[in-house]
Write a protein that holds these residues in place. Structure first.
Motif, PDB file in Angstrom:
ATOM      1  N   LYS A  59     -22.148  -2.549  12.812  1.00 16.42           N
ATOM      2  CA  LYS A  59     -21.437  -3.170  13.923  1.00 16.42           C
ATOM      3  C   LYS A  59     -21.534  -4.685  13.802  1.00 16.42           C
ATOM      4  CE  LYS A  59     -21.141  -3.197  18.952  1.00 16.42           C
ATOM      5  NZ  LYS A  59     -21.727  -2.695  20.203  1.00 16.42           N
ATOM      6  N   THR A  60     -20.385  -5.370  13.863  1.00 14.64           N
ATOM      7  CA  THR A  60     -20.347  -6.825  13.800  1.00 14.64           C
ATOM      8  C   THR A  60     -19.112  -7.331  14.524  1.00 14.64           C
ATOM      9  OG1 THR A  60     -20.332  -8.753  12.335  1.00 14.64           O
ATOM     10  CG2 THR A  60     -19.093  -6.844  11.598  1.00 14.64           C
ATOM     11  N   THR A  61     -19.167  -8.585  14.943  1.00 12.44           N
ATOM     12  CA  THR A  61     -17.977  -9.226  15.512  1.00 12.44           C
ATOM     13  C   THR A  61     -17.222  -9.972  14.425  1.00 12.44           C
ATOM     14  OG1 THR A  61     -19.280 -11.171  16.100  1.00 12.44           O
ATOM     15  CG2 THR A  61     -18.987  -9.482  17.803  1.00 12.44           C
ATOM     16  N   GLY A  62     -17.782  -9.980  13.209  1.00 11.50           N
ATOM     17  CA  GLY A  62     -17.173 -10.674  12.077  1.00 11.50           C
ATOM     18  C   GLY A  62     -16.391  -9.727  11.190  1.00 11.50           C
ATOM     19  N   ASP A  63     -16.284 -10.129   9.911  1.00  8.13           N
ATOM     20  CA  ASP A  63     -15.501  -9.386   8.936  1.00  8.13           C
ATOM     21  C   ASP A  63     -16.422  -8.661   7.960  1.00  8.13           C
ATOM     22  OD1 ASP A  63     -13.512 -10.756  10.226  1.00  8.13           O
ATOM     23  OD2 ASP A  63     -13.076 -12.118   8.578  1.00  8.13           O
ATOM     24  N   ILE A  64     -16.004  -7.486   7.517  1.00 13.76           N
ATOM     25  CA  ILE A  64     -16.753  -6.712   6.533  1.00 13.76           C
ATOM     26  C   ILE A  64     -15.804  -6.278   5.417  1.00 13.76           C
ATOM     27  CG2 ILE A  64     -18.106  -4.631   6.066  1.00 13.76           C
ATOM     28  CD1 ILE A  64     -18.999  -4.572   8.905  1.00 13.76           C
ATOM     29  N   GLN A  65     -16.282  -6.406   4.187  1.00 12.64           N
ATOM     30  CA  GLN A  65     -15.565  -5.860   3.034  1.00 12.64           C
ATOM     31  C   GLN A  65     -16.477  -4.829   2.401  1.00 12.64           C
ATOM     32  OE1 GLN A  65     -14.084  -8.713   0.219  1.00 12.64           O
ATOM     33  NE2 GLN A  65     -13.851  -7.181  -1.375  1.00 12.64           N
ATOM     34  N   VAL A  66     -16.026  -3.594   2.370  1.00 10.94           N
ATOM     35  CA  VAL A  66     -16.830  -2.497   1.832  1.00 10.94           C
ATOM     36  C   VAL A  66     -16.295  -2.130   0.448  1.00 10.94           C
ATOM     37  CG1 VAL A  66     -17.582  -0.117   2.162  1.00 10.94           C
ATOM     38  CG2 VAL A  66     -17.287  -1.612   4.144  1.00 10.94           C
ATOM     39  N   GLU A  67     -17.176  -2.174  -0.534  1.00  7.93           N
ATOM     40  CA  GLU A  67     -16.825  -1.737  -1.884  1.00  7.93           C
ATOM     41  C   GLU A  67     -17.631  -0.501  -2.266  1.00  7.93           C
ATOM     42  OE1 GLU A  67     -14.371  -2.950  -3.627  1.00  7.93           O
ATOM     43  OE2 GLU A  67     -13.961  -4.646  -2.318  1.00  7.93           O
ATOM     44  N   GLY A  68     -18.725  -0.233  -1.549  1.00 11.68           N
ATOM     45  CA  GLY A  68     -19.600   0.898  -1.836  1.00 11.68           C
ATOM     46  C   GLY A  68     -19.322   2.080  -0.934  1.00 11.68           C
ATOM     47  N   THR A  69     -20.387   2.791  -0.549  1.00 13.33           N
ATOM     48  CA  THR A  69     -20.275   3.989   0.271  1.00 13.33           C
ATOM     49  C   THR A  69     -20.977   3.775   1.602  1.00 13.33           C
ATOM     50  OG1 THR A  69     -20.281   5.369  -1.710  1.00 13.33           O
ATOM     51  CG2 THR A  69     -20.794   6.462   0.364  1.00 13.33           C
ATOM     52  N   VAL A  70     -20.314   4.151   2.682  1.00  7.27           N
ATOM     53  CA  VAL A  70     -20.904   4.087   4.015  1.00  7.27           C
ATOM     54  C   VAL A  70     -20.770   5.460   4.649  1.00  7.27           C
ATOM     55  CG1 VAL A  70     -20.789   3.054   6.313  1.00  7.27           C
ATOM     56  CG2 VAL A  70     -20.350   1.637   4.303  1.00  7.27           C
ATOM     57  N   GLU A  71     -21.907   6.008   5.065  1.00 12.99           N
ATOM     58  CA  GLU A  71     -21.916   7.280   5.786  1.00 12.99           C
ATOM     59  C   GLU A  71     -22.315   6.970   7.217  1.00 12.99           C
ATOM     60  OE1 GLU A  71     -24.193  10.262   3.768  1.00 12.99           O
ATOM     61  OE2 GLU A  71     -23.229   9.834   1.844  1.00 12.99           O
ATOM     62  N   GLY A  72     -21.318   6.652   8.023  1.00 15.53           N
ATOM     63  CA  GLY A  72     -21.542   6.275   9.409  1.00 15.53           C
ATOM     64  C   GLY A  72     -20.327   5.532   9.932  1.00 15.53           C
ATOM     65  N   ASP A  73     -20.396   5.174  11.201  1.00 16.54           N
ATOM     66  CA  ASP A  73     -19.285   4.480  11.845  1.00 16.54           C
ATOM     67  C   ASP A  73     -19.361   2.984  11.573  1.00 16.54           C
ATOM     68  OD1 ASP A  73     -18.718   6.977  12.851  1.00 16.54           O
ATOM     69  OD2 ASP A  73     -19.542   6.566  14.846  1.00 16.54           O
ATOM     70  N   ILE A  74     -18.195   2.336  11.548  1.00 18.40           N
ATOM     71  CA  ILE A  74     -18.123   0.886  11.338  1.00 18.40           C
ATOM     72  C   ILE A  74     -17.270   0.284  12.434  1.00 18.40           C
ATOM     73  CG2 ILE A  74     -17.418  -0.974   9.798  1.00 18.40           C
ATOM     74  CD1 ILE A  74     -17.745   0.927   7.459  1.00 18.40           C
ATOM     75  N   ARG A  75     -17.792  -0.780  13.046  1.00 22.09           N
ATOM     76  CA  ARG A  75     -17.035  -1.567  14.031  1.00 22.09           C
ATOM     77  C   ARG A  75     -17.072  -3.008  13.578  1.00 22.09           C
ATOM     78  NH1 ARG A  75     -16.054   1.518  18.535  1.00 22.09           N
ATOM     79  NH2 ARG A  75     -17.359   3.347  18.717  1.00 22.09           N
ATOM     80  N   ALA A  76     -15.880  -3.639  13.504  1.00 22.90           N
ATOM     81  CA  ALA A  76     -15.801  -5.015  13.011  1.00 22.90           C
ATOM     82  C   ALA A  76     -14.531  -5.663  13.527  1.00 22.90           C
ATOM     83  CB  ALA A  76     -15.812  -5.028  11.486  1.00 22.90           C
ATOM     84  N   HIS A  77     -14.398  -6.954  13.253  1.00 28.21           N
ATOM     85  CA  HIS A  77     -13.159  -7.662  13.581  1.00 28.21           C
ATOM     86  C   HIS A  77     -12.110  -7.349  12.517  1.00 28.21           C
ATOM     87  CE1 HIS A  77     -10.294 -10.701  14.685  1.00 28.21           C
ATOM     88  NE2 HIS A  77     -10.392 -11.247  13.482  1.00 28.21           N
ATOM     89  N   LEU A  78     -12.460  -7.623  11.256  1.00 28.23           N
ATOM     90  CA  LEU A  78     -11.592  -7.311  10.120  1.00 28.23           C
ATOM     91  C   LEU A  78     -12.386  -6.449   9.164  1.00 28.23           C
ATOM     92  CD1 LEU A  78      -9.200  -7.658   8.104  1.00 28.23           C
ATOM     93  CD2 LEU A  78     -10.266  -9.771   7.377  1.00 28.23           C
ATOM     94  N   LEU A  79     -11.848  -5.301   8.834  1.00 28.23           N
ATOM     95  CA  LEU A  79     -12.503  -4.390   7.893  1.00 28.23           C
ATOM     96  C   LEU A  79     -11.591  -4.183   6.700  1.00 28.23           C
ATOM     97  CD1 LEU A  79     -14.708  -2.381   7.042  1.00 28.23           C
ATOM     98  CD2 LEU A  79     -13.472  -0.648   8.329  1.00 28.23           C
ATOM     99  N   THR A  80     -12.113  -4.489   5.518  1.00 25.41           N
ATOM    100  CA  THR A  80     -11.388  -4.245   4.283  1.00 25.41           C
ATOM    101  C   THR A  80     -12.136  -3.180   3.501  1.00 25.41           C
ATOM    102  OG1 THR A  80     -10.681  -6.561   4.217  1.00 25.41           O
ATOM    103  CG2 THR A  80     -10.458  -5.292   2.185  1.00 25.41           C
ATOM    104  N   VAL A  81     -11.463  -2.081   3.225  1.00 26.76           N
ATOM    105  CA  VAL A  81     -12.045  -0.986   2.458  1.00 26.76           C
ATOM    106  C   VAL A  81     -11.545  -1.151   1.028  1.00 26.76           C
ATOM    107  CG1 VAL A  81     -12.246   1.517   2.232  1.00 26.76           C
ATOM    108  CG2 VAL A  81     -12.001   0.486   4.503  1.00 26.76           C
TER     109      VAL A  81
END
Length: 159
Positions: A59-81
């Motif tokens: 959880k963040t108010t900022g931006d996240i770029q995911v290149e790996g694996t996430v097993e769970g929920d994500i909350r962000a301003h900008l999310l790049t998968v």
């Protein structure tokens, strides 16, 4: 009116010699620019590299770029998968760009599935763009406020 003596007087040259003091103003300008850009400066996106696996919610108010694996929920301003990413869980963000794989619900104001995207789950959005070649299995629902859509519906029913 005009005379050569005034043109060649040492007085104006001394005034010009005093002019190097003027660079103090440009020295204060960068400080002002720094303050202005510091107040407008946006933190860099958090990047989860391709060799990283996260088990848990993010959880963040900022931006996240995911290149790996996430097993769970994500909350962000900008999310790049990223193309190499896999997310198993719900993602909620103002702006979502999916290049990789998402297994779970997607909720965003602006959702974009690129040609390399693979989404298995429902998408709740305000605006959506799906490029040719994207793989999508699920339903698509438009809402004016998709970020709070589920909670907003549950709230009035409880009253």
């Amino acid at each position: 009116m005009f005379s050569k003596s005034r043109i060649n007087e040492p007085g104006p040259k001394q005034v010009e010699a005093d002019k190097p003091k003027a660079p103090e103003l440009p020295a204060t300008k960068p400080a002002m620019d720094f303050g202005t850009s510091a107040s407008k400066a946006k933190p860099n996106a958090s990047v989860l590299s391709s060799d990283l696996t996260v088990v848990g919610n993010l959880k963040t108010t900022g931006d996240i770029q995911v290149e790996g694996t996430v097993e769970g929920d994500i909350r962000a301003h900008l999310l790049t998968v990223g193309e190499t990413a896999t997310i198993r869980g719900e993602i909620v963000a103002d702006d979502i760009v999916v290049n990789g794989r998402v297994i779970g619900r997607v909720r965003g104001l602006k959702v974009r599935l690129t040609s390399t995207a693979r989404v298995e789950g429902d998408i709740i959005h305000k605006t959506i763009a799906i490029e040719s070649g994207a793989h999508f299995e699920g339903s698509v629902q438009r809402q004016d406020d998709p970020l709070n859509g589920v909670k907003a519906i549950a709230g009035p029913k409880a009253e």
